[in-house]
Design a protein around this motif. Structure first.
Motif, PDB file in Angstrom:
ATOM      1  N   VAL A 217     -70.816 -56.348  30.038  1.00  0.00           N
ATOM      2  CA  VAL A 217     -69.541 -56.125  29.364  1.00  0.00           C
ATOM      3  C   VAL A 217     -68.587 -57.247  29.769  1.00  0.00           C
ATOM      4  N   ALA A 218     -68.225 -58.076  28.781  1.00  0.00           N
ATOM      5  CA  ALA A 218     -67.206 -59.105  28.995  1.00  0.00           C
ATOM      6  C   ALA A 218     -65.918 -58.564  28.382  1.00  0.00           C
ATOM      7  N   ALA A 219     -64.993 -58.137  29.239  1.00  0.00           N
ATOM      8  CA  ALA A 219     -63.862 -57.329  28.781  1.00  0.00           C
ATOM      9  C   ALA A 219     -62.578 -58.158  28.686  1.00  0.00           C
ATOM     10  N   GLY A 220     -61.784 -57.782  27.711  1.00  0.00           N
ATOM     11  CA  GLY A 220     -60.433 -58.292  27.578  1.00  0.00           C
ATOM     12  C   GLY A 220     -59.443 -57.150  27.707  1.00  0.00           C
ATOM     13  N   PRO A 221     -58.250 -57.304  27.155  1.00  0.00           N
ATOM     14  CA  PRO A 221     -57.221 -56.250  27.273  1.00  0.00           C
ATOM     15  C   PRO A 221     -57.659 -54.905  26.712  1.00  0.00           C
ATOM     16  N   GLU A 222     -58.645 -54.909  25.772  1.00  0.00           N
ATOM     17  CA  GLU A 222     -59.083 -53.634  25.189  1.00  0.00           C
ATOM     18  C   GLU A 222     -59.674 -52.684  26.227  1.00  0.00           C
ATOM     19  N   LEU A 223     -60.169 -53.233  27.367  1.00  0.00           N
ATOM     20  CA  LEU A 223     -60.760 -52.364  28.380  1.00  0.00           C
ATOM     21  C   LEU A 223     -59.694 -51.461  29.010  1.00  0.00           C
ATOM     22  N   ALA A 224     -58.415 -51.921  28.992  1.00  0.00           N
ATOM     23  CA  ALA A 224     -57.334 -51.136  29.592  1.00  0.00           C
ATOM     24  C   ALA A 224     -56.625 -50.245  28.583  1.00  0.00           C
ATOM     25  N   SER A 225     -57.153 -50.221  27.347  1.00  0.00           N
ATOM     26  CA  SER A 225     -56.491 -49.447  26.307  1.00  0.00           C
ATOM     27  C   SER A 225     -57.211 -48.117  26.104  1.00  0.00           C
ATOM     28  N   VAL A 226     -56.725 -47.349  25.123  1.00  0.00           N
ATOM     29  CA  VAL A 226     -57.347 -46.065  24.813  1.00  0.00           C
ATOM     30  C   VAL A 226     -58.684 -46.259  24.091  1.00  0.00           C
ATOM     31  N   GLU A 227     -58.966 -47.487  23.647  1.00  0.00           N
ATOM     32  CA  GLU A 227     -60.240 -47.791  22.985  1.00  0.00           C
ATOM     33  C   GLU A 227     -61.243 -48.377  23.958  1.00  0.00           C
TER      34      GLU A 227
ATOM     35  N   GLY B 293     -51.510 -75.020  40.624  1.00  0.00           N
ATOM     36  CA  GLY B 293     -51.601 -76.369  41.144  1.00  0.00           C
ATOM     37  C   GLY B 293     -52.508 -76.533  42.326  1.00  0.00           C
ATOM     38  N   ALA B 294     -53.142 -75.463  42.826  1.00  0.00           N
ATOM     39  CA  ALA B 294     -54.083 -75.615  43.941  1.00  0.00           C
ATOM     40  C   ALA B 294     -55.154 -76.596  43.537  1.00  0.00           C
ATOM     41  N   GLY B 295     -55.452 -77.534  44.420  1.00  0.00           N
ATOM     42  CA  GLY B 295     -56.241 -78.676  44.001  1.00  0.00           C
ATOM     43  C   GLY B 295     -57.726 -78.557  44.162  1.00  0.00           C
ATOM     44  N   ASP B 296     -58.274 -77.609  44.914  1.00  0.00           N
ATOM     45  CA  ASP B 296     -59.720 -77.579  45.105  1.00  0.00           C
ATOM     46  C   ASP B 296     -60.320 -76.408  44.354  1.00  0.00           C
ATOM     47  N   GLY B 297     -61.650 -76.474  44.155  1.00  0.00           N
ATOM     48  CA  GLY B 297     -62.345 -75.386  43.501  1.00  0.00           C
ATOM     49  C   GLY B 297     -62.303 -75.512  41.997  1.00  0.00           C
ATOM     50  N   TRP B 298     -62.366 -74.367  41.328  1.00  0.00           N
ATOM     51  CA  TRP B 298     -62.463 -74.335  39.880  1.00  0.00           C
ATOM     52  C   TRP B 298     -61.091 -74.282  39.217  1.00  0.00           C
ATOM     53  N   GLY B 299     -61.133 -74.485  37.863  1.00  0.00           N
ATOM     54  CA  GLY B 299     -59.916 -74.340  37.086  1.00  0.00           C
ATOM     55  C   GLY B 299     -59.484 -72.878  37.001  1.00  0.00           C
ATOM     56  N   ARG B 300     -58.195 -72.673  36.660  1.00  0.00           N
ATOM     57  CA  ARG B 300     -57.636 -71.321  36.657  1.00  0.00           C
ATOM     58  C   ARG B 300     -57.902 -70.606  35.336  1.00  0.00           C
ATOM     59  N   TRP B 301     -57.939 -69.262  35.433  1.00  0.00           N
ATOM     60  CA  TRP B 301     -57.926 -68.397  34.272  1.00  0.00           C
ATOM     61  C   TRP B 301     -56.517 -67.814  34.146  1.00  0.00           C
ATOM     62  N   LEU B 302     -56.217 -67.236  32.968  1.00  0.00           N
ATOM     63  CA  LEU B 302     -54.830 -66.843  32.702  1.00  0.00           C
ATOM     64  C   LEU B 302     -54.627 -65.345  32.563  1.00  0.00           C
ATOM     65  N   ARG B 303     -55.731 -64.569  32.558  1.00  0.00           N
ATOM     66  CA  ARG B 303     -55.567 -63.132  32.331  1.00  0.00           C
ATOM     67  C   ARG B 303     -56.777 -62.388  32.867  1.00  0.00           C
ATOM     68  N   MET B 304     -56.541 -61.161  33.359  1.00  0.00           N
ATOM     69  CA  MET B 304     -57.631 -60.292  33.778  1.00  0.00           C
ATOM     70  C   MET B 304     -57.186 -58.836  33.675  1.00  0.00           C
ATOM     71  N   VAL B 305     -58.149 -57.947  33.705  1.00  0.00           N
ATOM     72  CA  VAL B 305     -57.881 -56.514  33.639  1.00  0.00           C
ATOM     73  C   VAL B 305     -58.058 -55.945  35.039  1.00  0.00           C
ATOM     74  N   GLU B 306     -57.111 -55.160  35.476  1.00  0.00           N
ATOM     75  CA  GLU B 306     -57.205 -54.534  36.788  1.00  0.00           C
ATOM     76  C   GLU B 306     -58.154 -53.343  36.717  1.00  0.00           C
ATOM     77  N   VAL B 307     -59.158 -53.337  37.644  1.00  0.00           N
ATOM     78  CA  VAL B 307     -60.142 -52.249  37.663  1.00  0.00           C
ATOM     79  C   VAL B 307     -60.311 -51.767  39.096  1.00  0.00           C
TER      80      VAL B 307
END
Length: 724
Positions: free
Chosen positions: A386-396, A450-464
């Motif tokens: 399951v690759a979830a977006g905002p719908e995982l936090a909704s009533v659907e 702006g943290a310089g090491d590691g991977w690029g950033r993501w902009l959104r996630m669902v709290e679980v």
């Protein structure tokens, strides 16, 4: 030592053409004298030839010769098959008796050659050929081989030999053996499809009457799991069907118990009553169902990943017009493919290896029974991601459907719209899905912009909120769970609580290992062995050298208990070789089947053949060596009838026979010698040649002088003119 002429040599005082010219002149003068009727023509010719011979410098070359001893080669076979009951004692007794007899023969030397084990079996023919080639042919008087006659390089046997070759066979006339023969076995097999192994049980030697024809109870198991038992009659080739359960190496064990006999001795060995076959399990095609709940920026991420793998059959549906969408367009005017829900989620669901829900919302497309069938599919060995977006936090949310109980986490209803840098958790640094991902951030790297090491950033996630048994391998904002993995029954479930992985593929802020991460998640879900978090691996190199590797989510592991072919157990300690990885090196004492165990993990390891080549055929036989023995005048005899007497016979005489006391074998006397020195002596000294030539000339002169003397027998002188 004696002195004898060996050759006539010449040391010419003049070039050979001059000597030849002198000899020719002498013959010419003799011929002219003969034509004139001179009596001394023969003496003149001999004088000229003697002068030419003297100028040629004839000399006798004398050599000092010393007699050489005869050589006897004694080949001692100490290969593994010679360790069978009674054979070592027979060999030792025969060696002692023959060495004593050879030592008592005058002018005879012994060359002893000991033949050991080789990876390719008993290379007796090679050892025999090398031993014969190493000795001078003129001195070799005979070869005696103490062996069971089982050799694995018959092509190396010489066609003939300069001396008799005798074979003395170990073993007993009543020896017998039953062995397992693998006639054909595949190297690869398709998972969940039948593969066949062709085999037979074969009897050799003097099989007792109460064992002859009795079926063998053949046991077959894969990777040490539950055994299947079949009754197999001897001498009959059978096709045994097997079904491979997983990808990677599948070790098939086949064996039977040695039959007991009351009418005769037991079989020679049970080492050839078992075999181990490694079959690499492969998937024909990985069947993946991808269901996208709605078009979005990362939808093609999954499609491109799965379509790039030639071994994947992908079915992809995107829900463009959910049932709750009302746009006034008549259904018969829509150019859309109807979603075949019944066929995919009821009738054909078990055909898929993995089902991916990409931003899927529960909108009434699937009735509850379908979700329950998906849950059943997972518990029985299937996999969902399951690759979830905002719908995982909704009533659907899928978590509110009948599929919710098998998901590894529950959404809190909060969507975190905040940039973050994905991090590996402690479990993530151990788990094969995420360990050693390219460019992984260092421990303690922050999520701040702006943290310089590691991977690029993501902009959104669902709290679980993760379930207790779920493994959190990646985290997001404030170390909240981002990627969770879980096992449900026999199946696998993975949950990615963000729809932003596509940013890595676009190179946002340096990007990240998007394809590698998604590939690992998908293949872990499909139970690929190299991504199992709890695994016991063994890599074999250099014959019997083994590197043991234990992957685990626990802080420590080992030792590994190893059960040898003879039933003894030893333990091998493991040392940490990275997060979740422990290794140890071990050397096996011999080829065979070994069972490895660490806790609940078990593995069967086949080092070399389960039955070494030495034990494929164990009943002694002189069939391979008989033609060479016959061609060289030797014999093939059984040591069970006693050690034969050793004799010496002239070359060309028969070299074996039977006497009053029993059999006898013979070596041939070669009377070889070597030249220890050379001396050159002129045929005649110079003064003798001078006297010989002078004598011949004088003889010719005298012969001619007699013709002109007044003695009787001469011709009268012609009348002289008279005086008036």
């Amino acid at each position: 030592m004696n002195l004898s002429a060996t050759a006539l040599r010449f040391d010419p005082a003049l070039p050979w053409w001059a000597i030849a010219a002198l000899a020719g002149l002498a013959l010419l003068v003799a011929g002219f004298a003969l034509w004139r009727g001179l009596r001394g023509w023969a003496w003149r010719g001999l004088a000229g030839l003697a002068a030419a011979l003297a100028l040629a410098g004839p000399a006798l070359e004398l050599g000092s010769r010393a007699g050489l001893s005869d050589i006897v080669i004694l080949l001692d076979d100490r290969s593994a098959s010679q360790s069978l009951p009674g054979r070592a004692g027979q060999t030792d007794a025969a060696l002692e008796a023959l060495e004593t007899q050879i030592a008592a023969l005058p002018g005879t030397e012994l060359r002893r050659v000991t033949l050991g084990d080789d990876d390719d079996g008993t290379l007796l023919a090679t050892a025999l050929s090398r031993a014969i080639a190493a000795e001078p042919e003129a001195r070799l008087a005979g070869v005696i081989a103490l062996t069971d006659g089982r050799l694995h390089d018959p092509a190396m046997l010489p066609a003939a030999a300069p001396a008799p070759i005798h074979t003395l066979l170990t073993g007993q006339p009543q020896d017998w053996d039953r062995r397992l023969v693998i006639e054909e076995a595949p190297a690869f097999g398709l998972i969940d499809q039948e593969v066949s192994i062709r085999l037979r049980v074969e009897d050799q030697g003097a099989v007792p009457d109460d064992v002859q024809g009795r079926s063998a109870n053949l046991r077959i198991s894969i990777d040490g799991e539950e055994e299947q038992v079949f009754a197999v009659p001897p001498g009959l080739s059978l096709e045994m069907p097997l079904r491979l359960a997983h990808a990677g190496q599948n070790t098939v064990q086949i064996g039977f118990d040695a039959p007991a006999s009351e009418a005769g001795p037991p079989e020679l060995t049970d080492r050839n009553n078992a075999a181990a076959i490694s079959i690499n399990g492969v998937r024909d095609r990985l069947r993946v169902l991808l269901v996208s709940g709605e078009p979005h920026a990362g939808e093609r991420t999954w499609r491109n990943l799965l379509k790039s793998d030639a071994a994947v059959d992908l079915i992809h549906f995107t829900i463009l017009r959910p049932p709750d969408k009302s746009d006034g367009v008549p259904v018969d005017e829509l150019a859309l493919i109807a979603f075949p829900t019944r066929e995919l989620f009821l009738e054909r669901i078990d055909d898929f290896d993995l089902i991916i829900f990409d931003r899927y919302s529960v909108r009434g497309i699937l009735p509850p029974d379908y979700y329950m069938n998906i849950a059943r599919y997972v518990r029985e060995g299937g996999a969902i991601l399951v690759a979830a977006g905002p719908e995982l936090a909704s009533v659907e949310s899928l978590s509110l459907s009948p599929l919710g109980p098998i998901l590894p986490a529950r959404p809190t209803g909060r969507v975190v719209d905040e940039p973050f840098r994905p991090q590996l958790s402690d479990d993530g640094r151990r788990h094969p899905v995420t360990t050693a991902l390219p460019g992984a951030p260092a421990d303690g790297a922050g999520n701040e912009a702006g943290a310089g090491d590691g991977w690029g950033r993501w902009l959104r996630m669902v709290e679980v909120t993760p379930d207790a048994q779920a493994q959190v391998v990646m985290t997001g904002v404030d170390d909240r769970p981002l990627l969770l993995l879980d096992r449900v029954g026999e199946g696998r479930v993975a949950l990615l609580a963000s729809d932003q992985v596509w940013l890595w593929g676009r190179g946002f802020e340096g990007g990240g290992p998007q394809l590698e991460l998604l590939r690992r998640i998908a293949h872990w879900s499909m139970k690929e062995p190299e991504l199992e978090e709890e695994a016991l691996l063994a890599d074999v190199s250099d014959g019997l050298q083994v590197r043991l590797t234990r992957r685990t989510m626990q802080p420590d592991a080992g030792p590994v208990a190893i059960t040898r072919p003879d039933g003894t157990v030893e333990e091998v300690p493991l040392a940490e070789d990275g997060p979740g990885r422990f290794t140890g090196d071990w050397t096996a004492p011999e080829p065979g089947l070994y069972r490895l165990q660490d806790g609940d993990l078990r593995r069967v390891l086949a080092l070399g053949p389960a039955a070494p080549r030495e034990f494929e055929q164990t009943v002694a036989s002189g069939e391979a060596l008989a033609p060479l023995a016959e061609a060289s005048g030797g014999a093939v005899l059984n040591l069970s009838e006693g050690v034969p007497d050793l004799r010496v016979v002239p070359e060309g005489r028969r070299a074996h026979g039977q006497g009053v006391a029993g059999d006898w074998i013979a070596i041939t006397s070669r009377d070889a010698a070597t030249v220890t020195g050379l001396e050159r002596r002129p045929l005649l000294p110079g003064w003798a040649w001078l006297g010989l030539v002078a004598g011949l000339i004088l003889a010719g002169w005298l012969a001619e002088g007699r013709r002109g003397s007044g003695g009787g027998g001469g011709s009268p002188m012609p009348d002289a003119p008279g005086r008036a």
